[in-house]
Design a protein around this motif. Structure first.
Motif, PDB file in Angstrom:
ATOM      1  N   SER A 108      -8.084  -6.023  -2.038  1.00  0.00           N
ATOM      2  CA  SER A 108      -8.613  -4.690  -1.753  1.00  0.00           C
ATOM      3  C   SER A 108      -9.826  -4.803  -0.842  1.00  0.00           C
ATOM      4  N   ALA A 109      -9.712  -4.253   0.360  1.00  0.00           N
ATOM      5  CA  ALA A 109     -10.829  -4.304   1.305  1.00  0.00           C
ATOM      6  C   ALA A 109     -12.041  -3.547   0.776  1.00  0.00           C
ATOM      7  N   ALA A 110     -11.805  -2.462   0.038  1.00  0.00           N
ATOM      8  CA  ALA A 110     -12.906  -1.669  -0.503  1.00  0.00           C
ATOM      9  C   ALA A 110     -13.737  -2.448  -1.514  1.00  0.00           C
ATOM     10  N   LYS A 111     -13.127  -3.501  -2.086  1.00  0.00           N
ATOM     11  CA  LYS A 111     -13.829  -4.338  -3.057  1.00  0.00           C
ATOM     12  C   LYS A 111     -14.230  -5.685  -2.472  1.00  0.00           C
ATOM     13  N   GLY A 112     -14.201  -5.779  -1.134  1.00  0.00           N
ATOM     14  CA  GLY A 112     -14.639  -7.004  -0.477  1.00  0.00           C
ATOM     15  C   GLY A 112     -13.548  -8.016  -0.219  1.00  0.00           C
ATOM     16  N   GLY A 113     -12.298  -7.679  -0.528  1.00  0.00           N
ATOM     17  CA  GLY A 113     -11.193  -8.594  -0.286  1.00  0.00           C
ATOM     18  C   GLY A 113     -10.570  -8.384   1.082  1.00  0.00           C
ATOM     19  N   ALA A 114      -9.480  -9.084   1.320  1.00  0.00           N
ATOM     20  CA  ALA A 114      -8.726  -8.935   2.562  1.00  0.00           C
ATOM     21  C   ALA A 114      -7.287  -8.663   2.185  1.00  0.00           C
ATOM     22  N   ASP A 139       7.140 -11.861  -1.167  1.00  0.00           N
ATOM     23  CA  ASP A 139       5.760 -11.876  -1.656  1.00  0.00           C
ATOM     24  C   ASP A 139       5.039 -10.592  -1.280  1.00  0.00           C
ATOM     25  N   THR A 140       4.304 -10.024  -2.239  1.00  0.00           N
ATOM     26  CA  THR A 140       3.554  -8.786  -2.003  1.00  0.00           C
ATOM     27  C   THR A 140       2.085  -8.950  -2.420  1.00  0.00           C
ATOM     28  N   SER A 141       1.571 -10.161  -2.294  1.00  0.00           N
ATOM     29  CA  SER A 141       0.185 -10.417  -2.680  1.00  0.00           C
ATOM     30  C   SER A 141      -0.792  -9.544  -1.912  1.00  0.00           C
ATOM     31  N   ASP A 142      -0.499  -9.268  -0.650  1.00  0.00           N
ATOM     32  CA  ASP A 142      -1.400  -8.443   0.157  1.00  0.00           C
ATOM     33  C   ASP A 142      -1.545  -7.032  -0.404  1.00  0.00           C
ATOM     34  N   ARG A 161      -5.733 -12.852   4.158  1.00  0.00           N
ATOM     35  CA  ARG A 161      -6.125 -14.221   3.832  1.00  0.00           C
ATOM     36  C   ARG A 161      -5.055 -14.911   2.987  1.00  0.00           C
ATOM     37  N   THR A 162      -4.146 -14.091   2.440  1.00  0.00           N
ATOM     38  CA  THR A 162      -3.085 -14.645   1.587  1.00  0.00           C
ATOM     39  C   THR A 162      -2.348 -15.768   2.319  1.00  0.00           C
ATOM     40  N   GLY A 163      -2.184 -16.882   1.649  1.00  0.00           N
ATOM     41  CA  GLY A 163      -1.490 -18.030   2.230  1.00  0.00           C
ATOM     42  C   GLY A 163      -2.423 -18.908   3.039  1.00  0.00           C
ATOM     43  N   HIS A 164      -3.172 -18.304   3.944  1.00  0.00           N
ATOM     44  CA  HIS A 164      -4.078 -19.075   4.793  1.00  0.00           C
ATOM     45  C   HIS A 164      -5.186 -19.741   3.971  1.00  0.00           C
TER      46      HIS A 164
END
Length: 556
Positions: free
Chosen positions: A467-473, A457-460, A154-157
């Motif tokens: 973190s997908a395990a914490k509900g992020g993308a 950039d290393t935001s991902d 989702r970073t950037g988008h």
């Protein structure tokens, strides 16, 4: 990076920096000597001809390019799909589905970076014959941030607002804030069809995900799970190629077997994870084969799950790093080919921090760190603190015999300092599925390319919300969280002048090196192999997979 390229952009203005987005500027990673060969190439055929077999030691299993996935899946994505523009080996953006790369000069990007206008090609069709339009771009950008979709990025988008389809060949949008990495993110965002995927109720489990259609040079053919994928030439492709009638992506989990099949001619190109260093001396003398050592942006590391109680103590992470004889591993198991590193940033990057503390192998130091932190050996020799034993599992792909030897090295070294490490390796499809993406591991030996194309950039990977395990993308599988890192990533994303961004990325590398969510081992130097007669193959440090330009591959 060449000296001329970096000098040309040492101190651009904000407007000049924006205008250079199409060139990727100082973000680009360029490996001298790999961008061209002084030899005549045979002419490409007039129509798709022949078959090429590409071997991968990991199995592609995710065919929707926007679901959580790893590098090997992109070996299929690049063949089937196209982004708006690509990134070439020199770090330059080149048009794909876009008719031109948007810049300040051509009116595609406003001087403040907040308004975007992209003109699209009018001669592109999806594999089912449906015309490609701006509606597909709008659908894709909205899909990336759909809260009900398991988006890999989702970073950037998330900054995109007010998407407007002006016409079938023009789309505009606003950015909530300037975001320098966005061109590179778009360069790795494959466009998917609204008419096919948009009709599916649940896009996470859609039938489309197992038989995708794209705009790329190759169509989905068939798949035999655990064995191979067949891709077929797209006769209506708008770009160069395809020059092959068929591509077979063959899954060979045992890397020694993959090398043997390359020797015997059963596979034509050795893809991810290439030829292991212990076979290099023999491989470079094989008749009828082209074997080259190619630097990549990938960093090998020992990665921790930071939510495991034994890894929450920074003294434990420091001690484990001190207990690894990194140089001995590189020399003995990798034959000295890779370069040791302290950073996730490739050493060819303009943003690389060369002043990070150097690793020191020192078992006495490791023991003292644990002693001082209160980790006391028990009756079995394994340390414990507050009811937590210093014991954990380490995983990687089964069949990677060199990594398995690395694990044995570590296992013995850790035992010497009172730490128990068990080995729990898994088949690639399991290892890099939910076990990895949803942070179900204790620790892992893994190679990662942290960058987004040529952008630093290393935001991902490091943003706490990734973190997908914490509900992020995103790819923050170690569940690393540091508020200062979050702020640096956000601030750096709002800067466009390379030197201004560099100061923040140098600081970011300092913090990550101090926090050690992973133990950096080395930057890859991979041994690539292909048959004589394979043309069009070109290493690209700005992409994560060999098949980034498979549309141009052919037999001489």
């Amino acid at each position: 990076m060449s000296e001329n390229k970096s000098n040309a952009i040492l101190n651009p203005t904000r407007r000049q920096a924006l205008s250079m987005l199409a060139l990727a500027g100082a973000s680009g990673l360029v490996i001298p000597g790999l961008l061209g060969k002084d030899r005549a190439m045979a002419a490409a055929p007039d129509k798709p001809t022949g078959q090429m077999v590409v071997g991968f030691s990991q199995e592609p299993t995710v065919f929707n390019p926007h679901l959580l996935h790893i590098e090997v899946d992109e070996g299929v994505h690049f063949a089937i799909f196209d982004p708006l523009f690509n990134v070439d080996p020199e770090g330059k953006f080149t048009p794909a589905l876009a008719a031109e790369v948007p810049t300040v000069e051509n009116g595609g990007i406003s001087a403040d970076g907040l308004s975007w206008k992209v003109k699209l090609r009018d001669d592109v069709k999806w594999h089912d014959g449906t015309p490609f339009t701006a509606e597909d771009v709008k659908f894709t950008l909205e899909l990336m941030v759909d809260p009900n979709f398991n988006s890999w990025r989702r970073t950037g988008h998330e900054h995109v607002r007010d998407i407007t389809v002006v016409s079938p060949t023009e789309i505009t949008w606003k950015m909530a804030q300037p975001f320098a990495p966005y061109p590179s993110i778009l360069g790795s965002t494959f466009i998917v069809p609204k008419h096919a995927l948009g009709a599916e109720a649940d896009k996470n489990t859609a039938a489309y995900n197992n038989a995708p259609i794209g705009t790329g040079a190759f169509k989905w053919g068939s798949r035999v799970a655990g064995d191979h994928i067949e891709l077929l030439a797209n006769p209506d492709y708008y770009g160069d190629g395809p020059y092959l009638e068929r591509v077979i992506i063959k899954y060979i989990p045992d890397m020694t077997v993959m090398y043997t099949q390359f020797k015997t001619g059963d596979i034509d190109v050795v893809g991810l994870q290439w030829i292991t260093p212990d076979h290099y001396d023999e491989a470079k003398g094989l008749e009828g084969k082209v074997v080259e050592v190619v630097p990549t942006a990938t960093i090998e590391s020992i990665t921790f799950n930071m939510e495991r109680p034994q890894f929450k103590d920074p003294a434990v992470r420091e001690a484990l790093y001190a207990a690894i004889d990194k140089q001995a591993i590189i020399d003995a198991l990798y034959y000295g080919l890779p370069t040791p590193t302290e950073s996730y940033m490739p050493q060819q990057s303009f943003y690389y921090n060369a002043d990070l503390p150097k690793h020191e192998y020192n078992l006495d130091k490791a023991k003292k760190l644990l002693d001082d932190a209160g980790w006391v050996p028990g009756a079995d020799g394994i340390r414990a603190k507050d009811g937590v034993r210093l014991s954990f599992s380490n995983s990687t792909t089964s069949g990677n015999h060199i990594r398995e030897q690395v694990q044995q090295f570590m296992q013995q070294s850790f035992k010497d300092i009172g730490v128990e490490m068990t080995i729990s390796n898994l088949p690639p499809a399991v290892m890099w599925g939910e076990y990895w993406m949803m942070s179900q591991f204790d620790s892992v030996v893994v190679g990662l390319n942290f960058l987004t194309g040529p952008d630093p950039d290393t935001s991902d990977y490091f943003m706490s919300t990734s973190s997908a395990a914490k509900g992020g993308a995103g790819q923050n599988t170690w569940q690393y969280a540091n508020p200062e890192v979050d702020k640096l990533l956000k601030d750096a994303g709002n800067l466009f002048v390379p030197d201004e961004r560099k100061a923040l990325y140098l600081k970011l590398q300092d913090i990550v090196r101090a926090d050690l969510p992973f133990l950096p081992m080395f930057q890859y130097a991979t041994v690539r192999g292909r048959k004589v007669g394979v043309e069009g193959f070109a290493p690209n440090i700005n992409n994560r997979i060999d098949t980034w330009n498979i549309n141009t591959w052919y037999w001489a």
